[in-house]
Design a protein around this motif. Sequence first.
Motif, PDB file in Angstrom:
ATOM      1  N   LEU A  16       0.828  -1.214   0.000  1.00  0.00           N
ATOM      2  CA  LEU A  16       0.000   0.000   0.000  1.00  0.00           C
ATOM      3  C   LEU A  16       0.858   1.258   0.000  1.00  0.00           C
ATOM      4  CD1 LEU A  16      -2.938  -0.867   2.424  1.00  0.00           C
ATOM      5  CD2 LEU A  16      -3.054  -0.518  -0.042  1.00  0.00           C
ATOM      6  N   LYS A  17       1.958   1.228   0.736  1.00  0.00           N
ATOM      7  CA  LYS A  17       2.864   2.378   0.737  1.00  0.00           C
ATOM      8  C   LYS A  17       3.420   2.592  -0.665  1.00  0.00           C
ATOM      9  CE  LYS A  17       7.007   4.365   2.719  1.00  0.00           C
ATOM     10  NZ  LYS A  17       8.183   4.188   3.556  1.00  0.00           N
ATOM     11  N   THR A  20       0.690   3.967  -2.960  1.00  0.00           N
ATOM     12  CA  THR A  20       0.433   5.367  -2.613  1.00  0.00           C
ATOM     13  C   THR A  20       1.506   6.263  -3.221  1.00  0.00           C
ATOM     14  OG1 THR A  20      -0.683   4.731  -0.568  1.00  0.00           O
ATOM     15  CG2 THR A  20       0.120   6.992  -0.701  1.00  0.00           C
ATOM     16  N   SER A  21       2.759   5.842  -3.132  1.00  0.00           N
ATOM     17  CA  SER A  21       3.856   6.614  -3.720  1.00  0.00           C
ATOM     18  C   SER A  21       3.706   6.737  -5.233  1.00  0.00           C
ATOM     19  CB  SER A  21       5.202   5.965  -3.384  1.00  0.00           C
ATOM     20  OG  SER A  21       5.438   6.024  -2.001  1.00  0.00           O
ATOM     21  N   GLN A  27       5.979  10.041   0.371  1.00  0.00           N
ATOM     22  CA  GLN A  27       5.544  10.843   1.517  1.00  0.00           C
ATOM     23  C   GLN A  27       6.452  10.516   2.706  1.00  0.00           C
ATOM     24  OE1 GLN A  27       2.734  12.991   1.071  1.00  0.00           O
ATOM     25  NE2 GLN A  27       3.139  12.315  -1.022  1.00  0.00           N
ATOM     26  N   LEU A  30       4.802   8.839   5.772  1.00  0.00           N
ATOM     27  CA  LEU A  30       4.115   7.555   5.577  1.00  0.00           C
ATOM     28  C   LEU A  30       5.090   6.433   5.904  1.00  0.00           C
ATOM     29  CD1 LEU A  30       1.623   5.958   4.655  1.00  0.00           C
ATOM     30  CD2 LEU A  30       2.440   6.222   2.300  1.00  0.00           C
ATOM     31  N   LEU A  97      -6.376   1.167  -0.156  1.00  0.00           N
ATOM     32  CA  LEU A  97      -5.611   2.215  -0.829  1.00  0.00           C
ATOM     33  C   LEU A  97      -6.270   3.595  -0.747  1.00  0.00           C
ATOM     34  CD1 LEU A  97      -3.079   2.944  -2.398  1.00  0.00           C
ATOM     35  CD2 LEU A  97      -4.245   2.192  -4.494  1.00  0.00           C
ATOM     36  N   VAL A 100      -5.456   5.143   2.619  1.00  0.00           N
ATOM     37  CA  VAL A 100      -4.071   5.578   2.780  1.00  0.00           C
ATOM     38  C   VAL A 100      -3.824   6.866   1.999  1.00  0.00           C
ATOM     39  CG1 VAL A 100      -1.648   4.942   2.457  1.00  0.00           C
ATOM     40  CG2 VAL A 100      -3.301   3.198   3.169  1.00  0.00           C
ATOM     41  N   VAL A 101      -4.289   6.923   0.768  1.00  0.00           N
ATOM     42  CA  VAL A 101      -4.107   8.126  -0.047  1.00  0.00           C
ATOM     43  C   VAL A 101      -4.791   9.319   0.618  1.00  0.00           C
ATOM     44  CG1 VAL A 101      -4.660   9.215  -2.266  1.00  0.00           C
ATOM     45  CG2 VAL A 101      -3.749   6.877  -2.202  1.00  0.00           C
ATOM     46  N   THR A 102      -6.007   9.125   1.100  1.00  0.00           N
ATOM     47  CA  THR A 102      -6.729  10.212   1.773  1.00  0.00           C
ATOM     48  C   THR A 102      -5.986  10.679   3.014  1.00  0.00           C
ATOM     49  OG1 THR A 102      -8.851   9.407   0.950  1.00  0.00           O
ATOM     50  CG2 THR A 102      -8.915  10.876   2.863  1.00  0.00           C
ATOM     51  N   ALA A 104      -2.839  10.484   3.643  1.00  0.00           N
ATOM     52  CA  ALA A 104      -1.599  11.155   3.243  1.00  0.00           C
ATOM     53  C   ALA A 104      -1.849  12.547   2.672  1.00  0.00           C
ATOM     54  CB  ALA A 104      -0.850  10.290   2.226  1.00  0.00           C
TER      55      ALA A 104
END
Length: 141
Positions: A16-17, A20-21, A27, A30, A97, A100-102, A104
């Motif tokens: 997920l990290k 997200t990247s 980030q 994160l 996902l 996590v995006v939200t 971040a």
Amino acid sequence: MRYIILVSHGEFASGLKNATSMLIGSQKNLLCTGMLDGMGADSFVENFRSLIKAITQEDQIVLLADLAEGSPMTNALNTLSECGLMGNVIAIAGMNLPMVVTAAMLDEDLLDKEAVAQAILEEAHNQLRTMQLDIGEDDEI
């Protein structure tokens, strides 16, 4: 600073990290760790302690986990408590996902824990849906 910490069984958190990247760029706030196959709780806690060493009581922590009562979540919460960091923790299970995006991308000035949690959960819920596919016999998938 607001830290988003992902914990999971296996490599789900690191996946997920990575995703997200790909979507919003790397980030620095994160962080992630997983309880890998065959890893004991002591090793996971050691990794988690190393992950949170720079976090202070002034920082906010959004802890996202794969399962509500799984070992990664419970060990992470216990460790945060032992380190005196529970005052500013928002813990949410069932991460995905969009969550996590939200997390971040949330405005760093939004400090209210309830509002942060609501924003994260709202977007995660909005992304859960059945896709209606109208595929005819001649259509290719």
